[in-house]
Scaffold this motif. Structure first.
Motif, PDB file in Angstrom:
ATOM      1  N   GLY A 212      -2.661 -13.682   2.868  1.00 28.80           N
ATOM      2  CA  GLY A 212      -2.547 -13.168   1.504  1.00 28.80           C
ATOM      3  C   GLY A 212      -1.119 -12.779   1.174  1.00 28.80           C
ATOM      4  N   THR A 213      -0.179 -13.120   2.053  1.00 31.59           N
ATOM      5  CA  THR A 213       1.189 -12.657   1.877  1.00 31.59           C
ATOM      6  C   THR A 213       2.083 -13.779   1.381  1.00 31.59           C
ATOM      7  OG1 THR A 213       0.816 -11.196   3.738  1.00 31.59           O
ATOM      8  CG2 THR A 213       3.085 -11.468   3.010  1.00 31.59           C
TER       9      THR A 213
ATOM     10  N   SER B 135       8.738   0.820   0.666  1.00 30.94           N
ATOM     11  CA  SER B 135       7.725  -0.157   0.270  1.00 30.94           C
ATOM     12  C   SER B 135       6.368   0.175   0.868  1.00 30.94           C
ATOM     13  CB  SER B 135       8.140  -1.554   0.708  1.00 30.94           C
ATOM     14  OG  SER B 135       9.282  -1.941   0.008  1.00 30.94           O
TER      15      SER B 135
ATOM     16  N   VAL C 266       4.828   3.360  -0.852  1.00 24.23           N
ATOM     17  CA  VAL C 266       4.200   3.193  -2.158  1.00 24.23           C
ATOM     18  C   VAL C 266       2.942   2.326  -2.088  1.00 24.23           C
ATOM     19  CG1 VAL C 266       6.270   3.620  -3.476  1.00 24.23           C
ATOM     20  CG2 VAL C 266       5.721   1.282  -2.806  1.00 24.23           C
ATOM     21  N   ALA C 267       2.645   1.775  -0.913  1.00 21.53           N
ATOM     22  CA  ALA C 267       1.358   1.102  -0.770  1.00 21.53           C
ATOM     23  C   ALA C 267       0.246   2.142  -0.735  1.00 21.53           C
ATOM     24  CB  ALA C 267       1.337   0.260   0.496  1.00 21.53           C
ATOM     25  N   PHE C 268       0.590   3.351  -0.321  1.00 20.12           N
ATOM     26  CA  PHE C 268      -0.439   4.391  -0.155  1.00 20.12           C
ATOM     27  C   PHE C 268      -0.422   5.425  -1.274  1.00 20.12           C
ATOM     28  CE2 PHE C 268       0.519   2.693   4.040  1.00 20.12           C
ATOM     29  CZ  PHE C 268      -0.744   2.225   4.386  1.00 20.12           C
ATOM     30  N   VAL C 269       0.765   5.697  -1.817  1.00 23.98           N
ATOM     31  CA  VAL C 269       0.820   6.620  -2.955  1.00 23.98           C
ATOM     32  C   VAL C 269       1.338   5.841  -4.153  1.00 23.98           C
ATOM     33  CG1 VAL C 269       1.192   8.642  -1.521  1.00 23.98           C
ATOM     34  CG2 VAL C 269       3.153   7.384  -2.390  1.00 23.98           C
ATOM     35  N   SER C 270       1.330   6.469  -5.333  1.00 26.98           N
ATOM     36  CA  SER C 270       1.778   5.779  -6.538  1.00 26.98           C
ATOM     37  C   SER C 270       3.253   5.374  -6.420  1.00 26.98           C
ATOM     38  CB  SER C 270       1.589   6.697  -7.738  1.00 26.98           C
ATOM     39  OG  SER C 270       2.330   6.216  -8.829  1.00 26.98           O
ATOM     40  N   PRO C 271       3.607   4.193  -6.933  1.00 25.85           N
ATOM     41  CA  PRO C 271       4.997   3.743  -6.848  1.00 25.85           C
ATOM     42  C   PRO C 271       6.008   4.674  -7.514  1.00 25.85           C
ATOM     43  CG  PRO C 271       3.580   1.920  -7.455  1.00 25.85           C
ATOM     44  CD  PRO C 271       2.728   3.150  -7.470  1.00 25.85           C
TER      45      PRO C 271
ATOM     46  N   ALA D  42      -4.595  -4.235   3.148  1.00 28.29           N
ATOM     47  CA  ALA D  42      -4.387  -5.651   2.856  1.00 28.29           C
ATOM     48  C   ALA D  42      -2.999  -5.894   2.268  1.00 28.29           C
ATOM     49  CB  ALA D  42      -5.465  -6.146   1.901  1.00 28.29           C
ATOM     50  N   GLN D  43      -2.430  -4.858   1.614  1.00 30.07           N
ATOM     51  CA  GLN D  43      -1.113  -5.099   1.020  1.00 30.07           C
ATOM     52  C   GLN D  43       0.028  -4.900   2.005  1.00 30.07           C
ATOM     53  OE1 GLN D  43      -0.255  -2.196  -1.922  1.00 30.07           O
ATOM     54  NE2 GLN D  43      -2.355  -1.643  -2.307  1.00 30.07           N
TER      55      GLN D  43
ATOM     56  N   GLN E  51       2.536  -7.766   2.751  1.00 30.40           N
ATOM     57  CA  GLN E  51       3.360  -8.066   1.585  1.00 30.40           C
ATOM     58  C   GLN E  51       4.430  -6.993   1.386  1.00 30.40           C
ATOM     59  OE1 GLN E  51       2.848 -10.911  -0.792  1.00 30.40           O
ATOM     60  NE2 GLN E  51       4.972 -10.232  -0.931  1.00 30.40           N
ATOM     61  N   GLN E  52       4.026  -5.735   1.585  1.00 31.32           N
ATOM     62  CA  GLN E  52       5.008  -4.657   1.390  1.00 31.32           C
ATOM     63  C   GLN E  52       6.095  -4.716   2.458  1.00 31.32           C
ATOM     64  OE1 GLN E  52       4.951  -3.338  -1.355  1.00 31.32           O
ATOM     65  NE2 GLN E  52       3.041  -2.377  -1.992  1.00 31.32           N
TER      66      GLN E  52
ATOM     67  N   SER F  81      -8.292  -1.956   0.786  1.00 33.44           N
ATOM     68  CA  SER F  81      -7.356  -2.770  -0.003  1.00 33.44           C
ATOM     69  C   SER F  81      -5.907  -2.325   0.243  1.00 33.44           C
ATOM     70  CB  SER F  81      -7.691  -2.680  -1.484  1.00 33.44           C
ATOM     71  OG  SER F  81      -7.363  -1.394  -1.955  1.00 33.44           O
ATOM     72  N   PHE F  82      -5.758  -1.063   0.625  1.00 31.45           N
ATOM     73  CA  PHE F  82      -4.405  -0.593   0.915  1.00 31.45           C
ATOM     74  C   PHE F  82      -3.807  -1.352   2.085  1.00 31.45           C
ATOM     75  CE2 PHE F  82      -5.979   3.501  -0.981  1.00 31.45           C
ATOM     76  CZ  PHE F  82      -5.290   3.316  -2.162  1.00 31.45           C
TER      77      PHE F  82
END
Lengths: 304, 411
Positions: A146-147, A265, A268-273, A5-6, A9-10, A2-3
């Motif tokens: 998905g973007t 951007s 923070v897709a991989f670690v907490s924002p 997939a974002q 968008q990021q 799921s990481f």
């Protein structure tokens, strides 16, 4: 999974955020180029510009709407920022031109606090809402896989790119631009050839502040909100972008901004924002240690 | 240039000699006494000339990103004090408010506490407002025996450490947590919840409580965090969209930040239910500030909106006529101040002084105080408020509408 997939968008988020960082960073870079000083009040100039745009929007809303509103709002924001930026130079920095390097730096911090508190008192400390939907509906855009690419973010990137081209032309081909580059090379020699250093420095503050004002409107539209506090972190990010791209180098500031926006951007897709700022400032430290001249380096690009 | 001026001044002093200096000092002294002597009579209390002054501290975030909520509370505190002074103050002594700005920052809150503790004329404190500030400042207040009544610090741990000087007029997060969780699971039928907090004592504490209660009811919870100064939420919202939860819970203290998040969520086409804690129940910044994106948003509220309490009508009218739309904690600030003033009156002024220990005991003895909160206020032995309910409200149009009530303690 799921990481990943974002990630697209990021990237969209990062490029639009980064181009705003770039717009603000140019002002830092220009002033550093001509004066060799870090104008830490630049973030506040950006914030004041954002409020100028907010005021104009409130006044014009009964008469205009849609994309036609963007131009007067942006112009109003730029002019507000420019007045504050140029006044800061004239009254806070010019008297300190020959003072030790620390004096203008402290003056800059003082100006920054002054502007922050002045706006806080004027607005009662409240966040003000930017009616983004009056210019372009924030949920309008295209869905690619998905973007979601919103027209708003596209507009922000387009405005930043356009201004960058105009600025590049100004610096390369106009008298003021050439004078600016001359002062950046060697202020004394430039003065001897008849360049008015005061006017060039004022021009650098003017151009930098105009761009910061545009940046203020872009952030207002993107985040839908402005407050008196926004200048501080934006200023720090712009400074980071500046160092990353090569301080004093104008295309470098823009490149640094986009790279910073992207790394933040994607990071923070991989670690907490919450680690967004940690990423940004680690990058600042790493750049200073490993490649102090920045991505584009000072030697190759022009300083101005 | 500056040096010549200085030289001239020195010359002038020499010319007038010692007598000149003495006259100058005398004039200054006269002006000073005139100023201090003049001020109280200008206030014009009903009891004529006040016998003296006693002071209460107001600690809260009066600058920084929570300053709107802080200043609205300070205005309510000042209003309560003005009214008390008009009614003769405390035993004929005028009450003054000493302002201590902590900016919502724990380190600054300890400095404020030290300042208040060291000033013997300060006999009680309203605030601090943020749980992290109370947590940091509490040992200092305890040592000084200085009673504090917080209007908004809801973190449960604060009153669990055996401190005697801590009281609060707001229920704790562990009352809010189970109510929120029951509503999410029983009424909204949500099974998958994404929670966002801001790392602060309030946000994280509330999120923890809701998470525990949600898990007890069988829901799954994913946690995400943002920073208090963030205004760009594209990163976390991209994650939320990926997770596709039934509900997003915002454990945030700042309604303006929540409004920005809701707008950006809409602009990223995230269509899920959103809910938040009491800190977000603020019309001006959340509903108006979100340009319609807050429509349908749920909040839990600790206690009823004072605007809906008949006894509070006079206060609300007077406050809003003077300061504009009030924030969530204005009513609780007003109530806390009145409770403190009532305690001051009970403790009384002896030889021009108020005993801090007597004030603390008088606050602790508060029982069935009928103010503007709509329920009789008492304190339990820990200093937590008794009475009242947790309400769930929903944004409908320009206002919050009550949809459910859970009595406190009625698990």
């Amino acid at each position: 999974m799921s990481f990943f997939a974002q990630v697209p968008q990021q990237i969209v988020n990062g490029i639009s955020l980064g181009s705003v960082y770039g717009l603000i960073a140019i002002g830092y870079s220009m002033v550093y180029g001509t004066l060799g000083m870090l104008n830490f009040a630049h973030g506040e100039v950006f914030m004041v510009g954002a409020f100028g745009g907010w005021l104009a929007m409130g006044l014009l809303l009964p008469f205009l709407s849609g994309p036609t509103l963007l131009l007067p709002v942006t112009v109003a924001a730029s002019l507000t920022a420019a007045v504050v930026g140029v006044a800061t130079e004239r009254f806070a920095y010019r008297p300190l031109r020959r003072a030790p390097r620390l004096a203008p730096l402290i003056a800059a911090l003082g100006v920054s606090m002054f502007l922050q508190n002045a706006v806080m008192l004027a607005t009662g400390g409240r966040a003000k809402t930017y009616l983004t939907s009056a210019i372009v509906s924030p949920d309008a855009g295209v869905m690619l896989g998905g973007t979601f690419i919103s027209f708003l973010r596209l507009m922000v990137v387009a405005v930043a790119a356009l201004l960058m081209l105009v600025l590049d032309y100004l610096v390369r081909h106009t008298y003021t631009g050439k004078a600016m580059r001359a002062v950046a090379e060697d202020p004394e020699a430039a003065a001897w050839t008849g360049v008015s250093v005061n006017r060039v420095v004022a021009a650098a503050f003017l151009l930098g502040s105009l761009l910061a004002g545009v940046g203020g409107v872009m952030v207002g539209l993107l985040y839908s909100q402005v407050d008196f506090y926004m200048g501080f972190s934006a200023g720090m990010k712009a400074f980071t972008a500046c160092v990353l791209g090569g301080i004093g180098n104008l295309p470098g500031a823009m490149v640094g901004g986009v790279v910073l926006g992207l790394l933040e951007s994607l990071g923070v897709a991989f670690v907490s924002p919450v680690y967004r700022d940690v990423i940004a400032f680690s990058l600042l430290i790493l750049t200073l240690v490993l490649r102090p001249q920045g991505i584009l380096g000072r030697a190759r690009g022009q300083r101005a | 240039m500056r040096r010549t001026v200085a030289v001239r001044q020195v010359a002038a002093v020499n010319r007038f000699g010692v007598t000149g200096l003495a006259v100058a000092v005398l004039v200054l002294a006269l002006v000073a006494t005139a100023c201090t002597g003049g001020a109280p009579s200008g206030q014009g209390g009903a009891g004529g000339e006040p016998k003296g002054v006693i002071r209460i501290g107001a600690a809260g975030p009066y600058t920084g990103d929570l300053s709107k909520i802080g200043l609205d509370s300070l205005n309510a505190i000042r209003m309560a004090v003005e009214e008390a002074n008009q009614a003769g103050g405390v035993d004929g002594y005028r009450i003054e408010v000493e302002v201590g700005d902590d900016a919502g920052d724990a380190a600054q809150a300890t400095l404020v506490a030290q300042k208040f503790a060291a000033d013997p004329t300060i006999v009680g404190v309203i605030g601090p407002m943020n749980s992290n500030c109370v947590n940091a400042a509490l040992p200092i207040y305890e040592k000084a025996g200085l009673v504090i009544i917080s209007q908004s610090a809801t973190n449960p741990a604060l009153t669990e450490q055996g401190y005697r000087v801590m009281f609060r007029v707001c229920p704790r997060d562990d009352a809010q947590g189970p109510a929120a969780a029951r509503f999410i699971v029983e009424e909204l039928k949500a099974r998958k919840v994404y929670m966002i907090d801001d790392k602060g004592t309030y946000g994280q504490g509330l999120a923890d409580q809701v998470e525990i209660a949600l898990k007890e009811l069988g829901a799954t919870v994913t946690r995400g965090q943002i920073a208090p100064t963030d205004r760009d939420f594209s990163a976390i919202l991209t994650r939320v969209r990926q997770e596709a939860p039934d509900l997003v819970y915002l454990a945030l203290p700042n309604p303006a930040q929540a409004a920005a998040l809701l707008i950006q969520a809409r602009s990223m086409k995230i269509q899920t239910k959103f809910m938040g804690g009491d800190g977000l129940k603020e019309k001006d910044q959340l509903i108006a500030g979100s340009q319609g994106a807050a429509e349908g948003f749920y909040v839990t509220a600790i206690g009823r909106d004072v605007r809906e309490v008949p006894e509070a009508a006079g206060f609300v009218k007077a406050f809003e006529a003077k300061h504009g739309a009030m924030s969530i904690f204005s009513g609780q600030s007003y109530e806390a101040t009145n409770i403190l003033i009532a305690a001051l009156r009970k403790a009384g002024v002896k030889d021009g002084k108020v005993d801090r220990a007597a004030v603390r005991d008088a606050v602790a003895a508060t029982s069935g105080y009928r103010g503007i909160l709509g329920f009789p206020v008492s304190f339990d032995s820990k200093g937590d408020v008794l009475g009242g309910s947790i309400y769930v409200l929903q944004v409908k149009g320009p206002d919050f509408v009550e949809v459910k009530a859970y009595p406190i303690g009625g698990k």
